[in-house]
Design an enzyme around this catalytic site. Structure first.
Site, PDB file in Angstrom:
ATOM      1  N   CYS A   1       0.824  -1.198   0.000  1.00 43.99           N
ATOM      2  CA  CYS A   1       0.000   0.000   0.000  1.00 43.99           C
ATOM      3  C   CYS A   1       0.862   1.254   0.000  1.00 43.99           C
ATOM      4  O   CYS A   1       2.016   1.247   0.400  1.00 43.99           O
ATOM      5  CB  CYS A   1      -0.860   0.019   1.256  1.00 43.99           C
ATOM      6  SG  CYS A   1      -1.690  -1.528   1.563  1.00 43.99           S
TER       7      CYS A   1
ATOM      8  N   ARG B   1       4.563  -0.175  -6.400  1.00 42.31           N
ATOM      9  CA  ARG B   1       4.629  -1.031  -5.203  1.00 42.31           C
ATOM     10  C   ARG B   1       3.548  -2.113  -5.224  1.00 42.31           C
ATOM     11  O   ARG B   1       3.528  -2.987  -4.394  1.00 42.31           O
ATOM     12  CB  ARG B   1       4.488  -0.159  -3.952  1.00 42.31           C
ATOM     13  CG  ARG B   1       5.570   0.897  -3.811  1.00 42.31           C
ATOM     14  CD  ARG B   1       5.169   1.946  -2.813  1.00 42.31           C
ATOM     15  NE  ARG B   1       4.947   1.371  -1.521  1.00 42.31           N
ATOM     16  CZ  ARG B   1       5.805   1.487  -0.502  1.00 42.31           C
ATOM     17  NH1 ARG B   1       6.915   2.152  -0.683  1.00 42.31           N
ATOM     18  NH2 ARG B   1       5.565   0.955   0.662  1.00 42.31           N
TER      19      ARG B   1
ATOM     20  N   TRP C   1      -3.288  -2.702  -1.158  1.00 44.71           N
ATOM     21  CA  TRP C   1      -2.999  -4.075  -1.583  1.00 44.71           C
ATOM     22  C   TRP C   1      -3.767  -4.938  -0.591  1.00 44.71           C
ATOM     23  O   TRP C   1      -3.451  -4.949   0.600  1.00 44.71           O
ATOM     24  CB  TRP C   1      -1.496  -4.330  -1.501  1.00 44.71           C
ATOM     25  CG  TRP C   1      -1.059  -5.641  -2.057  1.00 44.71           C
ATOM     26  CD1 TRP C   1      -0.949  -5.993  -3.380  1.00 44.71           C
ATOM     27  CD2 TRP C   1      -0.668  -6.802  -1.314  1.00 44.71           C
ATOM     28  NE1 TRP C   1      -0.499  -7.283  -3.494  1.00 44.71           N
ATOM     29  CE2 TRP C   1      -0.335  -7.805  -2.247  1.00 44.71           C
ATOM     30  CE3 TRP C   1      -0.571  -7.093   0.037  1.00 44.71           C
ATOM     31  CZ2 TRP C   1       0.105  -9.066  -1.872  1.00 44.71           C
ATOM     32  CZ3 TRP C   1      -0.128  -8.349   0.427  1.00 44.71           C
ATOM     33  CH2 TRP C   1       0.189  -9.336  -0.526  1.00 44.71           C
TER      34      TRP C   1
ATOM     35  N   ASN D   1      -1.624   1.621   6.139  1.00 42.13           N
ATOM     36  CA  ASN D   1      -0.748   0.546   5.644  1.00 42.13           C
ATOM     37  C   ASN D   1      -0.472  -0.362   6.828  1.00 42.13           C
ATOM     38  O   ASN D   1      -0.197   0.129   7.921  1.00 42.13           O
ATOM     39  CB  ASN D   1       0.600   1.099   5.134  1.00 42.13           C
ATOM     40  CG  ASN D   1       0.464   1.791   3.794  1.00 42.13           C
ATOM     41  OD1 ASN D   1      -0.609   1.766   3.191  1.00 42.13           O
ATOM     42  ND2 ASN D   1       1.537   2.405   3.336  1.00 42.13           N
ATOM     43  N   GLY D   2      -0.503  -1.686   6.602  1.00 41.60           N
ATOM     44  CA  GLY D   2      -0.183  -2.609   7.681  1.00 41.60           C
ATOM     45  C   GLY D   2      -1.368  -3.535   7.962  1.00 41.60           C
ATOM     46  O   GLY D   2      -2.305  -3.618   7.185  1.00 41.60           O
TER      47      GLY D   2
ATOM     48  N   GLU E   1      17.602 -17.763  -8.633  1.00 42.65           N
ATOM     49  CA  GLU E   1      17.167 -16.407  -8.989  1.00 42.65           C
ATOM     50  C   GLU E   1      16.591 -16.390 -10.399  1.00 42.65           C
ATOM     51  O   GLU E   1      15.578 -15.745 -10.660  1.00 42.65           O
ATOM     52  CB  GLU E   1      18.339 -15.439  -8.843  1.00 42.65           C
ATOM     53  CG  GLU E   1      18.060 -14.020  -9.284  1.00 42.65           C
ATOM     54  CD  GLU E   1      16.877 -13.358  -8.582  1.00 42.65           C
ATOM     55  OE1 GLU E   1      16.402 -13.899  -7.565  1.00 42.65           O
ATOM     56  OE2 GLU E   1      16.403 -12.335  -9.081  1.00 42.65           O
TER      57      GLU E   1
ATOM     58  N   LYS F   1      12.733 -15.206 -11.377  1.00 40.95           N
ATOM     59  CA  LYS F   1      12.419 -14.181 -12.383  1.00 40.95           C
ATOM     60  C   LYS F   1      11.348 -14.684 -13.330  1.00 40.95           C
ATOM     61  O   LYS F   1      10.365 -14.024 -13.625  1.00 40.95           O
ATOM     62  CB  LYS F   1      13.670 -13.802 -13.190  1.00 40.95           C
ATOM     63  CG  LYS F   1      14.647 -12.876 -12.520  1.00 40.95           C
ATOM     64  CD  LYS F   1      14.109 -11.514 -12.189  1.00 40.95           C
ATOM     65  CE  LYS F   1      13.625 -11.233 -10.846  1.00 40.95           C
ATOM     66  NZ  LYS F   1      14.057 -11.519  -9.595  1.00 40.95           N
TER      67      LYS F   1
ATOM     68  N   GLU G   1       7.838 -15.136 -11.543  1.00 45.10           N
ATOM     69  CA  GLU G   1       7.090 -13.985 -11.029  1.00 45.10           C
ATOM     70  C   GLU G   1       6.601 -13.060 -12.122  1.00 45.10           C
ATOM     71  O   GLU G   1       5.675 -12.295 -11.888  1.00 45.10           O
ATOM     72  CB  GLU G   1       7.913 -13.222  -9.999  1.00 45.10           C
ATOM     73  CG  GLU G   1       9.156 -12.555 -10.489  1.00 45.10           C
ATOM     74  CD  GLU G   1       9.847 -11.790  -9.364  1.00 45.10           C
ATOM     75  OE1 GLU G   1       9.174 -11.305  -8.454  1.00 45.10           O
ATOM     76  OE2 GLU G   1      11.074 -11.678  -9.407  1.00 45.10           O
TER      77      GLU G   1
ATOM     78  N   HIS H   1      18.041 -36.427  -8.040  1.00 46.03           N
ATOM     79  CA  HIS H   1      17.358 -36.934  -6.834  1.00 46.03           C
ATOM     80  C   HIS H   1      15.882 -36.613  -6.869  1.00 46.03           C
ATOM     81  O   HIS H   1      15.288 -36.253  -5.841  1.00 46.03           O
ATOM     82  CB  HIS H   1      18.039 -36.348  -5.591  1.00 46.03           C
ATOM     83  CG  HIS H   1      19.497 -36.667  -5.518  1.00 46.03           C
ATOM     84  ND1 HIS H   1      19.984 -37.851  -5.026  1.00 46.03           N
ATOM     85  CD2 HIS H   1      20.576 -35.969  -5.959  1.00 46.03           C
ATOM     86  CE1 HIS H   1      21.294 -37.876  -5.128  1.00 46.03           C
ATOM     87  NE2 HIS H   1      21.681 -36.746  -5.692  1.00 46.03           N
TER      88      HIS H   1
ATOM     89  N   LYS I   1       5.874  -4.663  -4.681  1.00 46.60           N
ATOM     90  CA  LYS I   1       7.303  -4.373  -4.727  1.00 46.60           C
ATOM     91  C   LYS I   1       7.931  -4.504  -3.347  1.00 46.60           C
ATOM     92  O   LYS I   1       9.040  -4.979  -3.216  1.00 46.60           O
ATOM     93  CB  LYS I   1       7.563  -2.953  -5.260  1.00 46.60           C
ATOM     94  CG  LYS I   1       9.033  -2.599  -5.379  1.00 46.60           C
ATOM     95  CD  LYS I   1       9.768  -3.554  -6.296  1.00 46.60           C
ATOM     96  CE  LYS I   1      11.244  -3.297  -6.370  1.00 46.60           C
ATOM     97  NZ  LYS I   1      11.962  -4.352  -7.152  1.00 46.60           N
TER      98      LYS I   1
HETATM   99  C1  AGP Z   1      12.077 -10.254  -6.302  1.00 41.19           C
HETATM  100  O1  AGP Z   1      12.001 -10.149  -7.730  1.00 41.19           O
HETATM  101  C2  AGP Z   1      10.745 -10.066  -5.656  1.00 41.19           C
HETATM  102  N1  AGP Z   1      10.146  -8.858  -6.053  1.00 41.19           N
HETATM  103  C3  AGP Z   1      10.776 -10.300  -4.167  1.00 41.19           C
HETATM  104  O2  AGP Z   1      11.167 -11.646  -3.983  1.00 41.19           O
HETATM  105  C4  AGP Z   1      11.734  -9.417  -3.335  1.00 41.19           C
HETATM  106  O3  AGP Z   1      13.074  -9.742  -3.632  1.00 41.19           O
HETATM  107  C5  AGP Z   1      11.483  -9.719  -1.849  1.00 41.19           C
HETATM  108  O4  AGP Z   1      10.159  -9.353  -1.554  1.00 41.19           O
HETATM  109  C6  AGP Z   1      12.450  -8.979  -0.911  1.00 41.19           C
HETATM  110  O5  AGP Z   1      12.278  -7.598  -1.051  1.00 41.19           O
HETATM  111  P1  AGP Z   1      13.401  -6.608  -0.419  1.00 41.19           P
HETATM  112  O6  AGP Z   1      14.685  -6.913  -1.132  1.00 41.19           O
HETATM  113  O7  AGP Z   1      12.899  -5.243  -0.715  1.00 41.19           O
HETATM  114  O8  AGP Z   1      13.486  -6.907   1.034  1.00 41.19           O
END
Ligand code: AGP
Length: 610
Positions: free
Chosen positions: A2, A27, A74, A100-101, A483, A487, A490, A506, A605
């Site tokens: 949010c 975000r 959100w 927010n929260g 990683e 990518k 997501e 395995h 984000k």
């Molecule tokens: C990564 O592409 C994602 N957007 C997500 O996993 C992100 O890395 C994770 O939420 C951690 O965020 P931060 O680095 O802002 O703590």
């Protein structure tokens, strides 16, 4: 997550609120709203969906007035609907609040209010807070907010207005960021200083359990007992300038940020490599070599991509500094009680500096008396301010929800930290000089790697319809495989899993057939032959292979179905260089699949809720 924007001053609030929310769109959210005031009248406008929907509503039904608060939501409690969008009003319509929260004890509080005859209009936890403030309001908004918050368990960053106090905005925070902006035309309140770029000249960061009150050009901060608190007024960080957060001529922020990486990696190193001492230096660690020599164990804690950077850091610290490292998911670490002795340092890795689980893990470590450090991109963020010391990435705002430049900058900073720690232990100056030379050559290596883009586009066209994919690598490239898989998952919504290459025997190899490609990270290195064997095992079962390989390597080209060449760099820097083609592959596949690359479904984000 949010976003909150508030303004009170001499200008119409509505355009400021909309522009501020636009800067926070990256975000992630699913509804938006605002409320402004003229005299004793409040004008509420809120809408599910994208910010553009709110913009259309406000264009058709203007929200006049020189003060107001706004929000992008959100959804946590209650679906993404108009009535669940913020702001929320109390029963009398006097109090308006955005939040927010998460109010963890909202249910008992709601039942108590309903028993007292309060009618609720939404399914949200936030409305409970608005009703509580209204319940305690007797003409002093700050006092009513404070009273209501004494009953709340959970996290909050809030902005509140009262119809009976025109021009006044009250804010409060616990676990969710809030910053005051001071400008020529009035004062601002936001959940992220990025929303204030171009408006405020100065910023004042609120700390947990503080309450602020804004009215026109005046602002003040009090503690939870309403005693006045002095706060440091800072210049708004330069990289928050409006130009930095714009997309330029790129179709997506993510592509812009992928192409920024030669510069952002260079920025991560700028002023930190010391040729004379053959080491690295950091201004904000707040720990000197003597302190760091005492360190005999490092626990890295993070989430998502930052966790993968931590896994790279584990290999780096072990190889260059001979330091034992554990990497823990912050959401797990914060509830564990591992035996940690006094020579352990806890290192939080984060782009946003506001990830709830990482912040909680940091606070728990501090409560236990451990030295805490942070590697962070967002200047002035909660984690950056609460760690004992740390290192900023200087990567500029990362707008795309899928992290790209933050990952390569985190790995670069971890490489320099490993050099620094190594040079306080066993690394010679000759070895230090060699590492510095290799780091200095990194931006050019990344620039050359970006030349693979057209080839990656062609490969993406071939595999855009796949439904499963394995990512496989060894040693430093095992985190790289994780990683790369994240990518793809997501932003293209294709199921992908990263594994240590040998591990696929395995179990995961059961998935392999002509419909399940495998992406191998197989540049030249100490375990090259082992990875080649794994590639043969996949091929023998009809699995297509995409191989990220060293330039000029014909051995891999003879086996793989598709190859992506990358420049040769030392193994400890290969996770950075090989990340580039994997970012581009995920990006191009997502574009072909028509996905929302910068704002993927269900994602935010910065995950500021637990
Ligand atoms: C990564 O592409 C994602 N957007 C997500 O996993 C992100 O890395 C994770 O939420 C951690 O965020 P931060 O680095 O802002 O703590």
């Amino acid at each position: 997550m949010c976003g909150i924007v508030g303004f009170t001053g001499r200008r119409e609030a509505s355009p400021i609120l909309l522009e501020g929310l636009r800067r926070l769109e990256y975000r992630g959210y699913d509804s938006a709203g605002m409320i402004t005031g003229t005299g004793n009248e409040l004008h509420l406008r809120k809408k599910a969906g994208r910010l553009a929907e709110l913009g259309k509503l406000v264009a058709a039904h203007p929200a006049p007035g020189c003060y107001g608060i706004s929000h992008t939501r959100w959804a946590t409690h209650g679906g993404a609907t108009d009535r669940n969008a913020h702001p929320h009003l109390d029963a009398t319509g006097n109090i308006a609040l955005v939040h927010n929260g998460v109010i963890e004890n909202f249910a008992p509080l709601k039942h108590q209010l309903q028993a007292a005859g309060v009618q609720f209009r939404s399914d949200t936890d936030t409305e409970v807070l608005a009703q509580l403030v209204g319940h305690y309001y007797h003409g002093d908004l700050t006092a009513a907010v404070r009273q209501a918050l004494t009953l709340v368990k959970g996290t909050y960053g809030i902005a509140v207005m009262a119809r009976r106090e025109p021009g006044v905005i009250v804010g409060a925070r616990l676990g969710s960021p809030l910053v005051i902006g001071v400008g020529a035309d009035g004062t601002y309140l936001a959940s992220d200083a990025n929303a204030l770029a171009g408006y405020a000249d100065k910023v004042v960061y609120l700390n947990d359990r503080q309450i602020c009150s804004l009215s026109g050009a005046e602002w003040e901060i009090r503690d939870q007992d309403l005693s006045p608190v002095s706060a440091s007024v800072q210049d708004i960080a330069p990289f928050l300038g409006e130009g930095d957060a714009e997309r330029g001529d790129y179709p997506h922020y993510m592509l812009k940020e992928i192409y920024e990486q030669p510069e952002t990696v260079a920025n991560a190193m700028r002023g930190r490599l010391d040729d004379a001492d053959a080491t690295a230096h950091f201004g904000g660690l707040n720990l000197d070599a003597k302190d760091l020599r005492q360190v005999d164990r490092v626990i890295m804690t993070a989430c998502g991509t930052s966790y993968h950077a931590g896994l790279v850091g584990e290999y780096l610290f072990e190889e260059l500094a001979r330091l034992p490292v554990e990497v823990e998911y912050a959401s797990e670490f914060r509830y564990r009680n591992p035996p940690i002795d006094r020579h352990t340092v806890v290192l939080a890795i984060t782009q946003s500096g506001e990830t709830a689980d990482t912040l909680a893990a940091l606070r728990e470590s501090k409560r236990m008396g451990h030295t805490t450090l942070a590697i962070c991109n967002a200047v002035g963020s909660s984690i950056a301010r609460e760690a004992c010391g740390g290192v900023y990435l200087h990567a500029g705002p990362e707008i795309g929800v899928a992290s790209t430049k933050a990952f390569t900058s985190q790995c670069t900073v971890l490489s320099m930290l490993a050099l620094y720690l190594g040079r306080t232990r066993h690394l010679s100056s000759i070895q230090g000089q060699r590492i510095i030379g290799e780091l200095r050559a990194l931006p050019d290596a990344i620039r050359r790697t970006l030349e693979c883009h057209d080839r990656v586009k062609r490969i993406a066209e071939k595999y855009a319809d796949m439904t499963n994919c394995l990512y496989l690598g060894r040693q430093y490239l095992y985190p790289g495989a994780l990683e790369g898989a994240l990518k793809l998952k997501e932003i293209s919504y294709i199921h992908a899993e990263g594994y240590p290459a040998a591990e696929m025997k395995h179990g995961p190899i059961a998935l392999v057939d002509e419909h399940c490609p495998s992406v191998f990270l197989v540049p030249r290195g100490n375990v090259f032959d082992k990875v080649m064997s794994n590639m043969q095992e996949i091929k023998a079962r009809g699995g297509p292979v995409i191989a990220v390989k060293s330039e000029g390597d014909e051995e891999v080209a003879a086996v793989a179905d598709d190859v992506i060449p990358v420049p040769d760099v030392p193994e400890y820097l290969q996770p950075i260089v090989t990340a580039i083609p994997l970012q581009l592959l995920a990006y191009e596949i997502a574009v072909l699949r028509g996905c929302d690359v910068d704002k993927p479904r269900n994602l935010a984000k910065s995950v500021t809720v637990e």
